[in-house]
Enzyme design. Sequence first.
Site, mmCIF file in Angstrom:
data_model
loop_
_atom_site.group_PDB
_atom_site.id
_atom_site.type_symbol
_atom_site.label_atom_id
_atom_site.label_comp_id
_atom_site.label_asym_id
_atom_site.label_seq_id
_atom_site.Cartn_x
_atom_site.Cartn_y
_atom_site.Cartn_z
ATOM 1 C CG HIS A 144 -0.241 -7.037 2.008
ATOM 2 N ND1 HIS A 144 1.113 -6.825 2.055
ATOM 3 C CD2 HIS A 144 -0.471 -7.689 0.838
ATOM 4 C CE1 HIS A 144 1.680 -7.304 0.969
ATOM 5 N NE2 HIS A 144 0.747 -7.845 0.210
HETATM 6 C C1 UD1 Z 1 -2.943 -7.325 -3.773
HETATM 7 C C2 UD1 Z 1 -2.320 -8.539 -4.454
HETATM 8 C C3 UD1 Z 1 -1.088 -8.981 -3.686
HETATM 9 C C4 UD1 Z 1 -0.128 -7.834 -3.450
HETATM 10 C C5 UD1 Z 1 -0.855 -6.643 -2.834
HETATM 11 C C6 UD1 Z 1 0.085 -5.467 -2.747
HETATM 12 C C7 UD1 Z 1 -3.885 -10.089 -5.585
HETATM 13 C C8 UD1 Z 1 -4.566 -11.402 -5.499
HETATM 14 N N1 UD1 Z 1 -3.252 -9.668 -4.479
HETATM 15 O O1 UD1 Z 1 -3.376 -7.737 -2.485
HETATM 16 O O2 UD1 Z 1 -0.414 -9.993 -4.433
HETATM 17 O O3 UD1 Z 1 0.885 -8.268 -2.586
HETATM 18 O O4 UD1 Z 1 -1.973 -6.286 -3.652
HETATM 19 O O5 UD1 Z 1 -0.331 -4.518 -1.827
HETATM 20 O O6 UD1 Z 1 -3.941 -9.455 -6.605
HETATM 21 N N2 UD1 Z 1 -8.351 -1.785 -0.617
HETATM 22 C C9 UD1 Z 1 -8.651 -0.488 -0.364
HETATM 23 N N3 UD1 Z 1 -8.021 0.471 -1.102
HETATM 24 C C10 UD1 Z 1 -7.122 0.185 -2.078
HETATM 25 C C11 UD1 Z 1 -6.828 -1.164 -2.318
HETATM 26 C C12 UD1 Z 1 -7.456 -2.139 -1.591
HETATM 27 O O7 UD1 Z 1 -9.461 -0.164 0.498
HETATM 28 O O8 UD1 Z 1 -6.576 1.107 -2.703
HETATM 29 C C13 UD1 Z 1 -9.030 -2.822 0.198
HETATM 30 C C14 UD1 Z 1 -10.310 -3.320 -0.413
HETATM 31 O O9 UD1 Z 1 -11.204 -3.556 0.605
HETATM 32 C C15 UD1 Z 1 -9.912 -4.631 -1.026
HETATM 33 C C16 UD1 Z 1 -8.821 -5.118 -0.101
HETATM 34 O O10 UD1 Z 1 -8.155 -3.938 0.342
HETATM 35 O O11 UD1 Z 1 -10.985 -5.526 -1.100
HETATM 36 C C17 UD1 Z 1 -7.821 -6.043 -0.748
HETATM 37 O O12 UD1 Z 1 -7.315 -5.447 -1.947
HETATM 38 P P1 UD1 Z 1 -6.844 -6.400 -3.170
HETATM 39 O O13 UD1 Z 1 -6.249 -5.543 -4.207
HETATM 40 O O14 UD1 Z 1 -7.923 -7.341 -3.541
HETATM 41 O O15 UD1 Z 1 -5.752 -7.303 -2.490
HETATM 42 P P2 UD1 Z 1 -4.439 -6.913 -1.684
HETATM 43 O O16 UD1 Z 1 -4.535 -7.554 -0.346
HETATM 44 O O17 UD1 Z 1 -4.190 -5.459 -1.759
HETATM 45 N N1 UDP Z 2 5.497 0.494 0.109
HETATM 46 C C1 UDP Z 2 5.167 1.845 0.081
HETATM 47 N N2 UDP Z 2 4.463 2.354 1.140
HETATM 48 C C2 UDP Z 2 4.070 1.599 2.205
HETATM 49 C C3 UDP Z 2 4.399 0.221 2.199
HETATM 50 C C4 UDP Z 2 5.105 -0.287 1.140
HETATM 51 O O1 UDP Z 2 5.511 2.559 -0.856
HETATM 52 O O2 UDP Z 2 3.439 2.124 3.130
HETATM 53 C C5 UDP Z 2 6.248 -0.068 -1.031
HETATM 54 C C6 UDP Z 2 7.520 -0.791 -0.650
HETATM 55 O O3 UDP Z 2 8.627 0.100 -0.638
HETATM 56 C C7 UDP Z 2 7.648 -1.844 -1.745
HETATM 57 C C8 UDP Z 2 6.208 -2.115 -2.148
HETATM 58 O O4 UDP Z 2 5.424 -1.051 -1.618
HETATM 59 O O5 UDP Z 2 8.336 -1.316 -2.864
HETATM 60 C C9 UDP Z 2 5.715 -3.432 -1.622
HETATM 61 O O6 UDP Z 2 4.358 -3.543 -1.907
HETATM 62 P P1 UDP Z 2 3.362 -4.446 -1.077
HETATM 63 O O7 UDP Z 2 3.963 -4.818 0.216
HETATM 64 O O8 UDP Z 2 2.042 -3.741 -1.088
HETATM 65 O O9 UDP Z 2 3.160 -5.717 -2.030
HETATM 66 P P2 UDP Z 2 4.019 -7.028 -2.342
HETATM 67 O O10 UDP Z 2 5.410 -6.626 -2.666
HETATM 68 O O11 UDP Z 2 3.907 -7.935 -1.155
HETATM 69 O O12 UDP Z 2 3.298 -7.644 -3.497
#
Ligand code: UD1
Ligand code: UDP
Length: 351
Positions: A204
């Site tokens: 991601h």
């Molecule tokens: C965010 C965090 C990242 C973390 C990740 C965990 C920041 C800058 N980034 O990244 O550090 O590792 O969460 O997963 O805060 N979207 C959906 N549904 C959702 C959530 C997101 O469709 O429930 C889509 C939207 O189009 C959104 C995009 O995903 O614009 C990115 O979501 P965003 O929360 O901005 O960043 P992540 O890549 O999820």
């Molecule tokens: N995780 C989850 N379901 C998934 C993928 C990840 O519950 O399909 C959990 C995973 O066990 C871990 C956390 O999400 O605890 C990691 O989150 P993510 O990779 O979204 O973010 P990051 O840790 O990189 O910020």
Amino acid sequence: MKIFSIVGARPQFIKLAPLSAALAAGKHQEFIVHTGQHYDYAMSEKIFIDLGIRKPDIHLEVGAGNQTVQITEMMLKLEAAMLEKKPDLVIVFGDTNSTLAGALIAAKQNIPIVHIEAGLRSFNRTMPEEINRITTDHLAQYLFAPTQTAVNNLTKEGCADITYFTGDIMVDTMKDNLAIALEKSTIISDLGLQDTNFNLLTLHRHYNVDDAGIMEHILTQLGSLGEEIIFPVHPRTKKMLPASFTVPSHIRMIEPQGYLDFIALEHACKRIISDSGGIQKEAYILRKPCITLRSETEWVETVAEQWNLLINPADKEIASKIAAFKVPEVQHNVFGEHVTQKMVDIINNIK
Ligand code: UD1
Ligand code: UDP
């Protein structure tokens, strides 16, 4: 004390779970404040349900948006919530936009801040997370560091006197839930993986998925590994995957999983391939070889211990490097234990 625990993204709910349970057992009044950064059922509500976290007390419903819009809207709504409830302490987790917004507003209102997962550095300022975590560390009064490296980073930045080496709270989430997951989850049989030596993949990070060329390169390389790969697809990744690209047949794309099903997959798999921060730690805790598709990591101990192999996503030999990667027998306890209790003890002593 009246405490605001501010969360918004999936990994923050997972860090919140043991802390919130411990705070509920004590004398504090905790408000769970959900910014709404993650909002899909699978990314938010399902994680709350799996981990038995009560529904957020305050839901700001900010949702997706470019960083400036998202952080600004969070700040406006957090300011109103803090002015109304007047918390004595604000707890923020990790390095997301929700973390930064919470820390900025608390600092402006002179409310002490606890930062959980303080001191991590990738030394890559193109990551929004690096900006968020550095800023948050320098606004907070209590820095809870998960690793010795995080302690060292904070010491170098002049923060030693407010740093507490607590260990990583995700250790406790895993400890509290692994047996439950192995008993309750049916994901392995649902996917017909009982006798399969499968890989588990997540992606991601913006630099891996926002550039279609890089994402296609990674998936093509992983396809050439010739092994089954289970790929719960993050919504950002799903959105960015070009419709014209045919995902290699060995890679099985599934929806994002609940926490219990996901750790059951981690427990059963042969190896983990990811760019996630939390998953690098869980791989280590579960003694799974981890391949991190990044040029650097904040979790350097796992690399030093040779349980985590960093591969540049643009590398032309991703598949052969993965196939050749072997882990040692030995591990050290790099993420600590009884982490939640250490955190609560410190919080209880805040006047
Ligand atoms: C965010 C965090 C990242 C973390 C990740 C965990 C920041 C800058 N980034 O990244 O550090 O590792 O969460 O997963 O805060 N979207 C959906 N549904 C959702 C959530 C997101 O469709 O429930 C889509 C939207 O189009 C959104 C995009 O995903 O614009 C990115 O979501 P965003 O929360 O901005 O960043 P992540 O890549 O999820
Ligand atoms: N995780 C989850 N379901 C998934 C993928 C990840 O519950 O399909 C959990 C995973 O066990 C871990 C956390 O999400 O605890 C990691 O989150 P993510 O990779 O979204 O973010 P990051 O840790 O990189 O910020």
